[in-house]
Design an enzyme around this catalytic site. Structure first.
Site, PDB file in Angstrom:
ATOM      1  N   ASP A  75     -80.220 -49.548  30.598  1.00  0.00           N
ATOM      2  CA  ASP A  75     -79.769 -49.176  29.400  1.00  0.00           C
ATOM      3  C   ASP A  75     -79.444 -50.487  28.639  1.00  0.00           C
ATOM      4  O   ASP A  75     -79.078 -50.324  27.611  1.00  0.00           O
ATOM      5  CB  ASP A  75     -78.336 -48.780  29.736  1.00  0.00           C
ATOM      6  CG  ASP A  75     -78.344 -47.060  29.266  1.00  0.00           C
ATOM      7  OD1 ASP A  75     -79.698 -46.654  28.786  1.00  0.00           O
ATOM      8  OD2 ASP A  75     -77.584 -46.368  29.868  1.00  0.00           O
TER       9      ASP A  75
ATOM     10  N   LYS B 264     -82.879 -36.418  29.566  1.00  0.00           N
ATOM     11  CA  LYS B 264     -83.502 -37.570  30.254  1.00  0.00           C
ATOM     12  C   LYS B 264     -84.233 -36.913  31.547  1.00  0.00           C
ATOM     13  O   LYS B 264     -85.369 -37.645  31.850  1.00  0.00           O
ATOM     14  CB  LYS B 264     -82.340 -38.556  30.753  1.00  0.00           C
ATOM     15  CG  LYS B 264     -81.957 -39.152  29.288  1.00  0.00           C
ATOM     16  CD  LYS B 264     -80.709 -39.976  29.590  1.00  0.00           C
ATOM     17  CE  LYS B 264     -80.018 -40.601  28.219  1.00  0.00           C
ATOM     18  NZ  LYS B 264     -78.861 -41.399  28.506  1.00  0.00           N
TER      19      LYS B 264
ATOM     20  N   GLN C 261     -73.904 -42.857  32.316  1.00  0.00           N
ATOM     21  CA  GLN C 261     -73.798 -41.874  30.930  1.00  0.00           C
ATOM     22  C   GLN C 261     -72.488 -42.189  30.340  1.00  0.00           C
ATOM     23  O   GLN C 261     -71.561 -42.212  30.978  1.00  0.00           O
ATOM     24  CB  GLN C 261     -74.182 -40.561  31.157  1.00  0.00           C
ATOM     25  CG  GLN C 261     -74.108 -39.684  29.834  1.00  0.00           C
ATOM     26  CD  GLN C 261     -75.373 -40.017  28.996  1.00  0.00           C
ATOM     27  OE1 GLN C 261     -76.686 -40.194  29.453  1.00  0.00           O
ATOM     28  NE2 GLN C 261     -75.083 -39.966  27.894  1.00  0.00           N
TER      29      GLN C 261
END
Ligand code: NAD
Length: 283
Positions: free
Chosen positions: A117, A50, A94
């Protein structure tokens, strides 16, 4: 006849090229803050990818590393600080988190306007209501774009999703339903999945079981989307047995090079959207 390859890498690159052009014209770099707890090997690789992709398009990232012994309160405070920091446009945590941390409590702390997200209940709830969430989770949104390259009109299509997770199966089912598909979500306790997938126009496999879907699971001409990332004898493979199905399906995503690159591209796109949302009044 061999199935058409749905090239996620190519589509993702075109999204990233467009983002790079947009970012070059902004007065300031959009910024994504990434929270990583512990030393899960796969998570470290995903985060590295990322950051690399963000660097390539001129998007700033800040990595917040925590030891697995970090307390929930400490993490909540760190997220609160990012919520209040005007320089931070997007925040992601994450997953998976170590088992002693309550994932929902942590995710729910993120400001929904920075939740790139798309996991915060405000964003998932708005999606469920077919309203406009600030953000939709990157993997399901990327999958929708991949499907649309080979099937622009989804209305009435029969879709079976294998896997009902919060980050893939469930939001994807909602997105497909909102496009007038008939959706079946299956999971580990579903009986005779094969009977269901055999009737599907589109099968999305997102269960993390290497090569689960075989030729006799699908009908002729089905579109297959493989979300799985599994390691088998030192190689990466998906949840669909590519070699077995490729002569029966009409189109299929490869692993690697299908859903994975799209997930990253859409995350970056969400971060640029966050920047634009937060700077709207100053334009
Ligand atoms: P998860 O573990 O949260 O959920 C897995 C789901 O699959 C559950 O609903 C479970 O009931 C179901 N399942 C498990 N075994 C099954 C079986 N034998 N038959 C039917 N259903 C079964 O997983 P997740 O986070 O959604 O990830 C799933 C897979 O997708 C993993 O391989 C993961 O690495 C991959 N993934 C890829 C991307 C990407 O960008 N390509 C993004 C997210 C997840």
């Amino acid at each position: 006849m061999s199935a058409q390859l749905i090239d996620g890498r190519f589509l993702a690159q075109s999204i990233k090229d467009a983002l790079a052009q947009q970012i070059a014209k902004l007065p300031q770099q959009p910024r994504l803050d990434i929270v990583l707890v512990g030393h899960d090997e796969a998570s470290e690789i995903y985060v590295r990818n990322k950051i690399k992709a963000a660097d390539q398009i001129g998007l700033k990232t800040v990595l917040h590393l925590f030891d697995e012994t970090v307390s929930e309160e400490e993490l909540l405070q760190a997220i609160e600080a990012m919520n209040n920091d005007k320089m931070v446009n997007g925040i992601i945590v994450q997953l998976p988190l170590p088992a002693n941390l309550d994932m929902h409590r942590i995710i729910n702390k993120i400001d929904p306007c920075k939740d790139v997200d798309g996991f915060h209940p405000y964003n998932t709830g708005m999606l469920q209501n077919n309203q406009n969430p600030y953000f939709i989770a990157a993997t399901p949104l990327g999958i929708m774009q991949l499907i649309k390259t080979v099937c622009p009109n989804l209305s009435g299509k029969n879709v079976v999703i294998i896997g009902a997770s919060l980050i893939v199966g469930r939001p994807l089912a909602t997105l497909l339903l909102n496009q007038e598909c008939t959706v079946t979500i299956t999971h580990i306790h579903t009986k005779n999945i094969k009977e269901l997938t055999r009737r599907a126009d589109i099968v999305v496999a997102a269960c993390g079981v290497a090569n689960l879907v075989k030729a006799d699971w699908i009908k002729d001409g089905a579109i297959l989307i493989d979300v799985g990332i599994n390691r088998l004898q030192g190689k990466i493979c998906g949840d669909i047995d590519f070699a077995d199905v490729q002569d029966i399906a009409s189109a299929i995503t490869p692993v690697p090079g299908g859903v994975g690159p799209m997930t990253i591209a859409i995350l970056l796109q969400n971060t640029v959207t966050a920047y634009n949302l937060q700077n709207k009044s100053e334009k």
